[in-house]
Design a protein around this motif. Structure first.
Motif, PDB file in Angstrom:
ATOM      1  N   GLY A 183      38.166 144.030 180.791  1.00 31.71           N
ATOM      2  CA  GLY A 183      37.217 143.687 179.730  1.00 31.71           C
ATOM      3  C   GLY A 183      37.353 144.584 178.514  1.00 31.71           C
ATOM      4  N   THR A 184      37.386 145.906 178.734  1.00 27.84           N
ATOM      5  CA  THR A 184      37.546 146.823 177.592  1.00 27.84           C
ATOM      6  C   THR A 184      38.893 146.623 176.917  1.00 27.84           C
ATOM      7  OG1 THR A 184      38.232 148.521 179.189  1.00 27.84           O
ATOM      8  CG2 THR A 184      35.988 148.648 178.382  1.00 27.84           C
ATOM      9  N   ASN A 185      39.916 146.300 177.708  1.00 34.81           N
ATOM     10  CA  ASN A 185      41.241 146.044 177.150  1.00 34.81           C
ATOM     11  C   ASN A 185      41.244 144.791 176.271  1.00 34.81           C
ATOM     12  OD1 ASN A 185      44.214 146.858 177.326  1.00 34.81           O
ATOM     13  ND2 ASN A 185      44.310 144.684 177.821  1.00 34.81           N
ATOM     14  N   ILE A 190      40.665 143.384 168.720  1.00 34.42           N
ATOM     15  CA  ILE A 190      39.640 142.873 167.807  1.00 34.42           C
ATOM     16  C   ILE A 190      38.765 144.012 167.275  1.00 34.42           C
ATOM     17  CG2 ILE A 190      39.605 140.534 168.729  1.00 34.42           C
ATOM     18  CD1 ILE A 190      37.168 141.282 170.410  1.00 34.42           C
ATOM     19  N   THR A 191      38.572 145.069 168.078  1.00 35.82           N
ATOM     20  CA  THR A 191      37.785 146.207 167.603  1.00 35.82           C
ATOM     21  C   THR A 191      38.578 147.038 166.609  1.00 35.82           C
ATOM     22  OG1 THR A 191      36.668 146.277 169.750  1.00 35.82           O
ATOM     23  CG2 THR A 191      36.362 148.162 168.313  1.00 35.82           C
ATOM     24  N   GLN A 205      28.388 144.437 177.972  1.00 30.90           N
ATOM     25  CA  GLN A 205      28.078 143.329 178.884  1.00 30.90           C
ATOM     26  C   GLN A 205      28.647 141.988 178.416  1.00 30.90           C
ATOM     27  OE1 GLN A 205      26.339 144.601 181.399  1.00 30.90           O
ATOM     28  NE2 GLN A 205      24.484 145.649 180.760  1.00 30.90           N
ATOM     29  N   GLN A 206      29.388 141.985 177.300  1.00 27.46           N
ATOM     30  CA  GLN A 206      29.861 140.718 176.736  1.00 27.46           C
ATOM     31  C   GLN A 206      31.317 140.817 176.301  1.00 27.46           C
ATOM     32  OE1 GLN A 206      29.192 143.460 174.823  1.00 27.46           O
ATOM     33  NE2 GLN A 206      27.110 142.733 174.470  1.00 27.46           N
ATOM     34  N   ALA A 211      35.949 138.520 173.289  1.00 26.76           N
ATOM     35  CA  ALA A 211      37.351 138.095 173.189  1.00 26.76           C
ATOM     36  C   ALA A 211      37.445 136.582 172.962  1.00 26.76           C
ATOM     37  CB  ALA A 211      38.103 138.487 174.458  1.00 26.76           C
ATOM     38  N   LEU A 212      36.643 135.821 173.719  1.00 31.04           N
ATOM     39  CA  LEU A 212      36.670 134.359 173.585  1.00 31.04           C
ATOM     40  C   LEU A 212      36.203 133.914 172.205  1.00 31.04           C
ATOM     41  CD1 LEU A 212      36.904 131.459 174.734  1.00 31.04           C
ATOM     42  CD2 LEU A 212      34.554 131.718 175.563  1.00 31.04           C
ATOM     43  N   PHE A 213      35.054 134.419 171.767  1.00 27.95           N
ATOM     44  CA  PHE A 213      34.490 133.962 170.497  1.00 27.95           C
ATOM     45  C   PHE A 213      35.317 134.452 169.306  1.00 27.95           C
ATOM     46  CE2 PHE A 213      30.400 133.696 173.019  1.00 27.95           C
ATOM     47  CZ  PHE A 213      30.395 132.309 173.057  1.00 27.95           C
TER      48      PHE A 213
END
Length: 492
Positions: A183-185, A190-191, A205-206, A211-213
Protein backbone atom coordinates in the motif's frame (compact mmCIF):
# COMPACT_ATOMS: atom_id res chain seq x y z
CA UNK A 1 16.25 -18.01 29.52
CA UNK A 2 12.73 -17.22 30.72
CA UNK A 3 14.02 -14.11 32.48
CA UNK A 4 15.72 -12.92 29.29
CA UNK A 5 12.52 -13.43 27.29
CA UNK A 6 10.50 -11.62 29.94
CA UNK A 7 12.98 -8.72 29.89
CA UNK A 8 12.82 -8.50 26.07
CA UNK A 9 9.03 -8.58 26.19
CA UNK A 10 8.98 -5.67 28.65
CA UNK A 11 11.31 -3.67 26.39
CA UNK A 12 9.03 -4.34 23.42
CA UNK A 13 5.91 -3.41 25.40
CA UNK A 14 7.53 -0.14 26.51
CA UNK A 15 8.67 0.65 22.95
CA UNK A 16 5.27 -0.23 21.47
CA UNK A 17 3.28 1.76 24.03
CA UNK A 18 5.46 4.88 24.12
CA UNK A 19 7.15 5.15 20.73
CA UNK A 20 5.90 2.83 17.97
CA UNK A 21 2.21 3.65 18.52
CA UNK A 22 2.89 7.33 19.29
CA UNK A 23 3.66 8.73 15.84
CA UNK A 24 5.13 12.03 17.09
CA UNK A 25 7.89 10.23 19.01
CA UNK A 26 8.31 7.55 16.35
CA UNK A 27 8.88 10.24 13.71
CA UNK A 28 11.25 11.99 16.15
CA UNK A 29 13.18 8.74 16.61
CA UNK A 30 13.45 8.27 12.84
CA UNK A 31 14.85 11.81 12.53
CA UNK A 32 17.43 11.11 15.27
CA UNK A 33 18.54 7.83 13.63
CA UNK A 34 18.74 9.49 10.20
CA UNK A 35 20.81 12.45 11.39
CA UNK A 36 23.13 10.20 13.42
CA UNK A 37 23.74 8.10 10.30
CA UNK A 38 24.45 11.33 8.39
CA UNK A 39 26.96 12.22 11.15
CA UNK A 40 25.28 15.52 11.94
CA UNK A 41 26.44 17.40 15.10
CA UNK A 42 24.56 16.54 18.31
CA UNK A 43 22.82 19.93 18.43
CA UNK A 44 21.41 19.42 14.90
CA UNK A 45 20.20 15.96 15.92
CA UNK A 46 18.48 17.48 18.96
CA UNK A 47 17.02 20.34 16.92
CA UNK A 48 15.72 17.92 14.30
CA UNK A 49 14.10 15.73 16.96
CA UNK A 50 12.39 18.72 18.59
CA UNK A 51 11.09 20.19 15.32
CA UNK A 52 9.86 16.83 13.99
CA UNK A 53 8.16 15.84 17.25
CA UNK A 54 6.62 19.25 17.93
CA UNK A 55 5.49 19.49 14.29
CA UNK A 56 3.70 16.18 14.53
CA UNK A 57 2.14 17.19 17.87
CA UNK A 58 0.85 20.36 16.18
CA UNK A 59 -0.63 18.17 13.43
CA UNK A 60 -2.34 16.03 16.10
CA UNK A 61 -3.81 19.16 17.74
CA UNK A 62 -5.26 20.25 14.39
CA UNK A 63 -6.52 16.76 13.59
CA UNK A 64 -8.05 16.29 17.04
CA UNK A 65 -9.69 19.71 16.85
CA UNK A 66 -11.34 18.83 13.55
CA UNK A 67 -12.69 15.58 15.02
CA UNK A 68 -13.92 17.28 18.20
CA UNK A 69 -15.52 20.08 16.21
CA UNK A 70 -17.62 17.54 14.33
CA UNK A 71 -18.75 15.68 17.48
CA UNK A 72 -22.04 17.61 18.06
CA UNK A 73 -23.17 16.63 14.56
CA UNK A 74 -22.25 12.95 15.04
CA UNK A 75 -23.97 12.75 18.42
CA UNK A 76 -26.92 14.77 17.16
CA UNK A 77 -27.59 12.67 14.08
CA UNK A 78 -27.58 9.55 16.25
CA UNK A 79 -29.50 10.90 19.23
CA UNK A 80 -31.90 13.40 17.64
CA UNK A 81 -33.30 10.91 15.15
CA UNK A 82 -33.05 7.82 17.41
CA UNK A 83 -30.80 5.94 15.03
CA UNK A 84 -29.37 2.81 16.63
CA UNK A 85 -26.44 2.28 14.31
CA UNK A 86 -22.74 1.55 14.17
CA UNK A 87 -20.27 4.37 13.60
CA UNK A 88 -17.72 4.02 10.81
CA UNK A 89 -14.62 5.43 12.44
CA UNK A 90 -11.19 3.91 13.26
CA UNK A 91 -11.54 4.58 17.00
CA UNK A 92 -15.05 3.12 17.16
CA UNK A 93 -13.76 0.15 15.15
CA UNK A 94 -10.88 -0.41 17.56
CA UNK A 95 -13.26 -0.17 20.53
CA UNK A 96 -15.57 -2.73 18.88
CA UNK A 97 -12.69 -5.22 18.58
CA UNK A 98 -11.64 -4.58 22.19
CA UNK A 99 -15.20 -5.15 23.41
CA UNK A 100 -16.09 -8.14 21.27
CA UNK A 101 -13.05 -10.21 20.31
CA UNK A 102 -12.89 -12.15 23.59
CA UNK A 103 -16.65 -12.68 23.71
CA UNK A 104 -16.96 -13.80 20.07
CA UNK A 105 -13.69 -15.67 19.53
CA UNK A 106 -12.35 -16.25 23.04
CA UNK A 107 -9.07 -14.47 22.19
CA UNK A 108 -7.24 -11.75 24.11
CA UNK A 109 -6.89 -8.27 22.58
CA UNK A 110 -3.26 -8.23 23.81
CA UNK A 111 -2.37 -10.40 20.79
CA UNK A 112 -2.98 -7.36 18.59
CA UNK A 113 0.32 -5.76 19.66
CA UNK A 114 2.21 -8.95 18.82
CA UNK A 115 0.53 -8.99 15.43
CA UNK A 116 1.63 -5.38 14.91
CA UNK A 117 5.27 -6.30 15.68
CA UNK A 118 5.27 -9.27 13.26
CA UNK A 119 3.69 -7.23 10.47
CA UNK A 120 6.04 -4.26 10.99
CA UNK A 121 9.16 -6.46 10.93
CA UNK A 122 7.88 -8.12 7.76
CA UNK A 123 7.31 -4.68 6.16
CA UNK A 124 10.95 -3.73 6.91
CA UNK A 125 12.25 -7.04 5.51
CA UNK A 126 10.29 -6.58 2.29
CA UNK A 127 11.81 -3.12 1.80
CA UNK A 128 15.30 -4.38 2.70
CA UNK A 129 14.88 -6.93 -0.11
CA UNK A 130 13.51 -4.33 -2.55
CA UNK A 131 15.85 -5.50 -5.30
CA UNK A 132 13.53 -8.51 -5.60
CA UNK A 133 10.29 -7.33 -3.95
CA UNK A 134 10.27 -3.86 -5.62
CA UNK A 135 8.82 -2.39 -2.39
CA UNK A 136 10.23 0.99 -1.38
CA UNK A 137 8.26 2.37 1.62
CA UNK A 138 7.94 1.66 5.34
CA UNK A 139 4.65 2.22 7.15
CA UNK A 140 5.46 4.55 10.08
CA UNK A 141 2.00 5.78 11.14
CA UNK A 142 1.84 4.00 14.50
CA UNK A 143 -1.70 4.83 15.67
CA UNK A 144 -3.05 3.72 12.28
CA UNK A 145 -1.11 0.45 12.59
CA UNK A 146 -2.88 -0.28 15.89
CA UNK A 147 -6.30 0.42 14.35
CA UNK A 148 -5.58 -1.76 11.33
CA UNK A 149 -4.05 -4.58 13.39
CA UNK A 150 -7.21 -4.57 15.55
CA UNK A 151 -9.58 -4.87 12.60
CA UNK A 152 -7.37 -7.40 10.75
CA UNK A 153 -7.29 -9.48 13.96
CA UNK A 154 -11.09 -9.75 13.92
CA UNK A 155 -11.42 -10.34 10.15
CA UNK A 156 -8.83 -13.12 10.02
CA UNK A 157 -10.21 -14.77 13.17
CA UNK A 158 -13.62 -14.69 11.48
CA UNK A 159 -12.13 -16.57 8.52
CA UNK A 160 -10.08 -19.01 10.65
CA UNK A 161 -11.74 -19.25 14.10
CA UNK A 162 -10.28 -22.70 14.91
CA UNK A 163 -6.58 -21.94 14.32
CA UNK A 164 -4.23 -21.71 17.29
CA UNK A 165 -2.63 -18.38 18.20
CA UNK A 166 0.74 -19.08 16.56
CA UNK A 167 -0.69 -19.81 13.11
CA UNK A 168 -3.24 -16.99 13.38
CA UNK A 169 -0.50 -14.47 14.17
CA UNK A 170 1.74 -15.73 11.35
CA UNK A 171 -1.06 -15.53 8.76
CA UNK A 172 -2.15 -12.12 10.05
CA UNK A 173 1.40 -10.78 10.20
CA UNK A 174 2.15 -11.97 6.66
CA UNK A 175 -0.99 -10.46 5.11
CA UNK A 176 -0.96 -7.22 7.12
CA UNK A 177 2.79 -6.68 6.61
CA UNK A 178 2.36 -7.20 2.87
CA UNK A 179 -0.62 -4.83 2.82
CA UNK A 180 1.47 -2.12 4.55
CA UNK A 181 4.45 -2.61 2.24
CA UNK A 182 2.42 -2.79 -0.97
CA UNK A 183 0.00 0.00 0.00
CA UNK A 184 2.70 2.52 0.93
CA UNK A 185 4.61 1.52 -2.21
CA UNK A 186 1.51 2.24 -4.34
CA UNK A 187 1.51 5.86 -3.15
CA UNK A 188 5.23 6.57 -3.71
CA UNK A 189 5.06 8.02 -7.22
CA UNK A 190 1.83 9.95 -6.81
CA UNK A 191 3.09 11.47 -3.54
CA UNK A 192 6.44 12.41 -5.09
CA UNK A 193 4.53 14.05 -7.96
CA UNK A 194 2.26 15.93 -5.54
CA UNK A 195 5.09 17.15 -3.28
CA UNK A 196 7.74 17.65 -5.99
CA UNK A 197 10.03 15.02 -4.53
CA UNK A 198 9.61 15.60 -0.77
CA UNK A 199 10.71 12.02 -0.13
CA UNK A 200 7.79 10.27 1.56
CA UNK A 201 4.67 8.29 0.71
CA UNK A 202 1.25 7.95 2.35
CA UNK A 203 0.72 5.27 5.00
CA UNK A 204 -2.89 5.40 6.10
CA UNK A 205 -6.28 3.77 5.54
CA UNK A 206 -6.89 4.58 1.86
CA UNK A 207 -3.62 3.71 0.10
CA UNK A 208 -5.18 1.46 -2.54
CA UNK A 209 -7.95 4.02 -2.99
CA UNK A 210 -5.44 6.83 -3.59
CA UNK A 211 -3.62 4.76 -6.19
CA UNK A 212 -6.88 3.82 -7.95
CA UNK A 213 -8.41 7.30 -7.96
CA UNK A 214 -5.14 8.95 -9.03
CA UNK A 215 -4.92 6.54 -11.96
CA UNK A 216 -8.57 7.21 -12.89
CA UNK A 217 -7.98 10.97 -12.56
CA UNK A 218 -5.07 10.76 -15.01
CA UNK A 219 -7.26 8.84 -17.45
CA UNK A 220 -10.05 11.38 -17.04
CA UNK A 221 -7.64 14.23 -17.72
CA UNK A 222 -6.47 12.67 -20.98
CA UNK A 223 -10.01 12.00 -22.24
CA UNK A 224 -11.99 13.71 -24.98
CA UNK A 225 -12.98 16.66 -22.77
CA UNK A 226 -9.31 17.54 -22.31
CA UNK A 227 -7.48 18.43 -19.12
CA UNK A 228 -9.49 19.94 -16.28
CA UNK A 229 -8.17 22.98 -14.45
CA UNK A 230 -6.63 22.36 -11.06
CA UNK A 231 -8.16 24.16 -8.12
CA UNK A 232 -4.97 26.15 -7.48
CA UNK A 233 -5.06 27.43 -11.09
CA UNK A 234 -8.63 28.71 -10.86
CA UNK A 235 -9.14 32.42 -10.22
CA UNK A 236 -12.72 33.46 -9.52
CA UNK A 237 -13.93 36.82 -10.89
CA UNK A 238 -15.86 39.58 -9.12
CA UNK A 239 -17.32 38.84 -5.70
CA UNK A 240 -16.40 35.15 -6.18
CA UNK A 241 -12.76 36.20 -5.83
CA UNK A 242 -13.17 35.84 -2.04
CA UNK A 243 -13.02 32.07 -2.66
CA UNK A 244 -9.46 32.46 -3.94
CA UNK A 245 -8.43 32.67 -0.27
CA UNK A 246 -8.39 29.23 1.32
CA UNK A 247 -9.37 30.39 4.82
CA UNK A 248 -12.29 32.43 3.47
CA UNK A 249 -13.49 29.62 1.19
CA UNK A 250 -13.26 27.03 3.97
CA UNK A 251 -15.03 29.27 6.50
CA UNK A 252 -17.95 30.12 4.19
CA UNK A 253 -18.47 26.57 2.92
CA UNK A 254 -18.23 25.07 6.42
CA UNK A 255 -20.68 27.65 7.77
CA UNK A 256 -23.19 26.54 5.14
CA UNK A 257 -22.51 22.85 5.83
CA UNK A 258 -22.40 22.92 9.64
CA UNK A 259 -25.06 25.60 9.86
CA UNK A 260 -27.60 23.59 7.89
CA UNK A 261 -27.13 20.43 9.98
CA UNK A 262 -27.04 22.29 13.32
CA UNK A 263 -30.23 24.18 12.42
CA UNK A 264 -31.91 20.84 11.67
CA UNK A 265 -30.78 19.50 15.06
CA UNK A 266 -32.05 22.65 16.76
CA UNK A 267 -30.91 24.65 19.77
CA UNK A 268 -33.10 22.74 22.24
CA UNK A 269 -31.45 19.42 21.41
CA UNK A 270 -27.91 20.85 21.57
CA UNK A 271 -28.69 22.40 24.99
CA UNK A 272 -30.13 19.10 26.22
CA UNK A 273 -27.07 17.21 24.95
CA UNK A 274 -24.73 19.59 26.74
CA UNK A 275 -23.07 21.16 23.71
CA UNK A 276 -24.62 24.59 24.25
CA UNK A 277 -25.91 26.52 27.27
CA UNK A 278 -29.40 28.02 27.05
CA UNK A 279 -28.10 31.56 27.57
CA UNK A 280 -25.66 31.41 24.63
CA UNK A 281 -26.56 32.67 21.17
CA UNK A 282 -27.35 29.80 18.77
CA UNK A 283 -26.22 31.92 15.80
CA UNK A 284 -22.77 32.56 17.26
CA UNK A 285 -22.45 28.91 18.34
CA UNK A 286 -22.95 27.88 14.70
CA UNK A 287 -20.58 30.58 13.47
CA UNK A 288 -17.82 29.66 15.96
CA UNK A 289 -18.16 25.92 15.25
CA UNK A 290 -17.90 26.58 11.52
CA UNK A 291 -14.95 28.99 11.72
CA UNK A 292 -13.07 26.64 14.04
CA UNK A 293 -12.90 24.21 11.13
CA UNK A 294 -10.69 26.67 9.24
CA UNK A 295 -8.66 27.30 12.41
CA UNK A 296 -7.88 23.63 13.03
CA UNK A 297 -7.14 23.03 9.35
CA UNK A 298 -4.59 25.89 9.43
CA UNK A 299 -3.02 24.40 12.59
CA UNK A 300 -2.78 20.99 10.91
CA UNK A 301 -1.04 22.49 7.87
CA UNK A 302 1.42 24.34 10.14
CA UNK A 303 2.31 21.02 11.78
CA UNK A 304 2.93 19.47 8.39
CA UNK A 305 5.31 22.24 7.34
CA UNK A 306 7.17 21.98 10.66
CA UNK A 307 8.09 18.30 10.57
CA UNK A 308 8.14 17.26 6.90
CA UNK A 309 11.40 19.07 6.14
CA UNK A 310 13.20 17.37 9.04
CA UNK A 311 11.79 13.94 8.21
CA UNK A 312 12.72 14.17 4.53
CA UNK A 313 16.25 15.38 5.25
CA UNK A 314 16.97 12.85 8.00
CA UNK A 315 15.52 9.84 6.19
CA UNK A 316 18.22 10.25 3.58
CA UNK A 317 20.62 8.89 6.22
CA UNK A 318 18.48 5.77 6.66
CA UNK A 319 18.03 5.33 2.91
CA UNK A 320 21.77 5.74 2.26
CA UNK A 321 23.10 3.53 5.07
CA UNK A 322 20.41 1.01 6.05
CA UNK A 323 17.61 0.81 3.46
CA UNK A 324 18.84 2.27 0.15
CA UNK A 325 16.10 3.94 -1.84
CA UNK A 326 13.47 3.58 0.90
CA UNK A 327 11.03 6.33 1.93
CA UNK A 328 8.86 6.67 5.06
CA UNK A 329 5.11 6.24 4.78
CA UNK A 330 3.39 8.96 6.83
CA UNK A 331 -0.09 10.16 7.84
CA UNK A 332 -2.37 11.19 4.98
CA UNK A 333 -2.86 14.63 6.58
CA UNK A 334 0.70 15.48 5.55
CA UNK A 335 -0.54 15.80 1.96
CA UNK A 336 -2.68 18.82 2.96
CA UNK A 337 0.43 20.99 3.00
CA UNK A 338 0.81 20.47 -0.77
CA UNK A 339 -1.37 21.15 -3.78
CA UNK A 340 -4.53 23.21 -3.38
CA UNK A 341 -5.75 23.82 0.19
CA UNK A 342 -9.28 24.18 -1.21
CA UNK A 343 -9.12 20.55 -2.38
CA UNK A 344 -9.30 19.50 1.29
CA UNK A 345 -12.61 21.33 1.82
CA UNK A 346 -14.04 20.21 -1.51
CA UNK A 347 -13.16 16.57 -0.83
CA UNK A 348 -14.78 16.70 2.60
CA UNK A 349 -18.01 18.22 1.24
CA UNK A 350 -18.42 15.83 -1.70
CA UNK A 351 -17.38 12.82 0.43
CA UNK A 352 -19.98 13.83 3.05
CA UNK A 353 -22.58 14.12 0.31
CA UNK A 354 -21.79 10.59 -0.87
CA UNK A 355 -21.86 9.19 2.68
CA UNK A 356 -25.13 10.89 3.63
CA UNK A 357 -26.77 9.74 0.39
CA UNK A 358 -25.64 6.15 1.07
CA UNK A 359 -26.87 6.31 4.70
CA UNK A 360 -30.25 7.59 3.48
CA UNK A 361 -30.40 4.67 1.04
CA UNK A 362 -29.72 2.17 3.87
CA UNK A 363 -32.56 3.69 5.90
CA UNK A 364 -34.99 3.63 2.97
CA UNK A 365 -34.03 0.03 2.13
CA UNK A 366 -34.47 -0.94 5.82
CA UNK A 367 -30.97 -2.36 5.95
CA UNK A 368 -30.31 -4.63 8.96
CA UNK A 369 -27.11 -2.61 9.51
CA UNK A 370 -27.42 1.15 9.77
CA UNK A 371 -24.39 3.42 9.61
CA UNK A 372 -23.50 6.72 11.25
CA UNK A 373 -20.86 8.77 9.43
CA UNK A 374 -17.65 9.04 11.41
CA UNK A 375 -15.61 12.20 10.95
CA UNK A 376 -12.29 10.44 10.29
CA UNK A 377 -13.43 8.60 7.13
CA UNK A 378 -15.66 11.40 5.87
CA UNK A 379 -12.89 13.99 6.23
CA UNK A 380 -9.46 12.35 6.15
CA UNK A 381 -10.30 9.75 3.48
CA UNK A 382 -12.12 12.07 1.14
CA UNK A 383 -10.02 15.20 1.63
CA UNK A 384 -6.90 13.16 0.86
CA UNK A 385 -8.49 11.57 -2.21
CA UNK A 386 -9.45 15.07 -3.44
CA UNK A 387 -5.90 16.43 -2.97
CA UNK A 388 -4.42 13.62 -5.06
CA UNK A 389 -7.27 13.55 -7.60
CA UNK A 390 -7.00 17.32 -8.12
CA UNK A 391 -3.25 16.98 -8.72
CA UNK A 392 -3.77 14.34 -11.40
CA UNK A 393 -7.15 15.21 -12.87
CA UNK A 394 -8.18 18.70 -11.79
CA UNK A 395 -11.45 19.99 -10.37
CA UNK A 396 -13.74 17.36 -11.93
CA UNK A 397 -11.75 14.54 -10.37
CA UNK A 398 -11.56 16.33 -7.00
CA UNK A 399 -15.37 16.43 -6.86
CA UNK A 400 -16.28 13.08 -8.42
CA UNK A 401 -13.95 10.65 -6.66
CA UNK A 402 -14.56 11.74 -3.05
CA UNK A 403 -18.30 11.43 -3.75
CA UNK A 404 -17.86 7.89 -5.08
CA UNK A 405 -15.57 7.08 -2.16
CA UNK A 406 -18.24 8.27 0.29
CA UNK A 407 -20.75 5.84 -1.21
CA UNK A 408 -18.25 2.98 -1.03
CA UNK A 409 -17.26 3.73 2.56
CA UNK A 410 -20.85 3.38 3.80
CA UNK A 411 -22.07 0.50 1.65
CA UNK A 412 -18.85 -1.51 2.00
CA UNK A 413 -18.66 -1.00 5.77
CA UNK A 414 -22.32 -1.95 6.29
CA UNK A 415 -21.78 -5.14 4.29
CA UNK A 416 -18.57 -6.34 5.96
CA UNK A 417 -19.37 -5.22 9.53
CA UNK A 418 -22.77 -6.91 9.45
CA UNK A 419 -21.32 -10.11 7.98
CA UNK A 420 -18.43 -10.54 10.41
CA UNK A 421 -20.40 -9.39 13.46
CA UNK A 422 -18.59 -6.15 14.31
CA UNK A 423 -21.72 -4.04 13.75
CA UNK A 424 -23.21 -5.49 16.95
CA UNK A 425 -20.40 -3.85 18.93
CA UNK A 426 -21.06 -0.36 17.58
CA UNK A 427 -18.28 0.36 15.14
CA UNK A 428 -16.11 -0.50 12.17
CA UNK A 429 -12.92 1.09 10.81
CA UNK A 430 -14.85 2.31 7.77
CA UNK A 431 -12.14 3.92 5.64
CA UNK A 432 -11.74 3.18 1.93
CA UNK A 433 -9.31 0.26 1.90
CA UNK A 434 -11.18 -1.39 4.78
CA UNK A 435 -14.57 -0.88 3.18
CA UNK A 436 -13.51 -2.11 -0.27
CA UNK A 437 -10.20 -4.05 -0.31
CA UNK A 438 -10.35 -5.91 3.00
CA UNK A 439 -13.92 -7.22 2.49
CA UNK A 440 -12.57 -8.93 -0.66
CA UNK A 441 -9.63 -10.36 1.35
CA UNK A 442 -12.05 -11.61 4.02
CA UNK A 443 -14.33 -13.29 1.49
CA UNK A 444 -11.37 -15.04 -0.17
CA UNK A 445 -10.13 -16.37 3.19
CA UNK A 446 -13.58 -17.38 4.43
CA UNK A 447 -14.70 -19.23 1.32
CA UNK A 448 -11.38 -20.54 -0.04
CA UNK A 449 -9.51 -21.04 3.25
CA UNK A 450 -5.72 -21.40 2.72
CA UNK A 451 -6.16 -21.13 -1.03
CA UNK A 452 -7.67 -17.70 -0.38
CA UNK A 453 -4.64 -16.72 1.70
CA UNK A 454 -2.36 -17.85 -1.13
CA UNK A 455 -4.36 -15.80 -3.67
CA UNK A 456 -4.16 -12.66 -1.47
CA UNK A 457 -0.41 -13.05 -1.00
CA UNK A 458 0.13 -13.70 -4.72
CA UNK A 459 -1.88 -10.59 -5.68
CA UNK A 460 -0.05 -8.38 -3.18
CA UNK A 461 3.38 -9.67 -4.25
CA UNK A 462 2.47 -9.19 -7.92
CA UNK A 463 1.33 -5.54 -7.65
CA UNK A 464 4.80 -3.94 -7.19
CA UNK A 465 6.23 -6.25 -9.86
CA UNK A 466 3.65 -4.91 -12.32
CA UNK A 467 4.42 -1.34 -11.23
CA UNK A 468 8.09 -1.97 -11.91
CA UNK A 469 7.50 -3.55 -15.31
CA UNK A 470 5.34 -0.59 -16.37
CA UNK A 471 8.26 1.84 -16.00
CA UNK A 472 11.56 0.06 -15.30
CA UNK A 473 13.68 3.09 -16.18
CA UNK A 474 12.07 5.44 -13.66
CA UNK A 475 10.72 3.09 -11.00
CA UNK A 476 13.58 3.44 -8.51
CA UNK A 477 14.67 6.82 -9.86
CA UNK A 478 11.51 8.46 -8.48
CA UNK A 479 12.92 8.04 -4.96
CA UNK A 480 16.67 7.96 -5.71
CA UNK A 481 16.89 11.06 -7.94
CA UNK A 482 13.58 12.86 -8.41
CA UNK A 483 15.04 15.67 -10.54
CA UNK A 484 16.39 13.15 -13.05
CA UNK A 485 13.04 11.36 -12.95
CA UNK A 486 11.27 14.62 -13.87
CA UNK A 487 13.69 15.22 -16.74
CA UNK A 488 13.04 11.71 -18.08
CA UNK A 489 9.26 12.18 -17.88
CA UNK A 490 9.49 15.57 -19.60
CA UNK A 491 11.54 14.10 -22.45
CA UNK A 492 9.13 11.18 -22.79
Amino acid sequence: MDQVLEFLQKIWEFFAANILTQPAYFIGLIVVVGYVLLRRPWYEVLSGFVKATVGYLILIVGSGGLVGNFRPILVGLKGRFNLDAMVIDPYFGQNAVTAGVEEVFGRAFASVMLLLLIAFIFNILLVALKRWTKMRAIFTTGHVQVQQASTAFWLILFAFPALNDTWILLIMGLILGLYWAVGTNLTVRITQDLTDGAGFSIAHQQMFGLALFSWLAEKMNSGKRGPSKKLEDMKFPGFLSIFNENIVATSILMTLFFGTILLILGKDYLVEAGFLTASKSFFFYILTTSLNFAVYLAILQLGVRTFVTELSASFRGISQRLLPGAVPGVDCAVSYGFGSPNAVTLGFLFGALGQFLAIGSLILLKSPVLVIAGFVPVFFDNATIAVFANNKGGVRAAMLFPFLAGLMQVFGSALIAGWVGMAAYGGYLGMWDWAVVWPVFTALMKFLSYAGVAIIIAILVLIPQLQYRADKKNYFLVTDDYEQYKQNKAQA
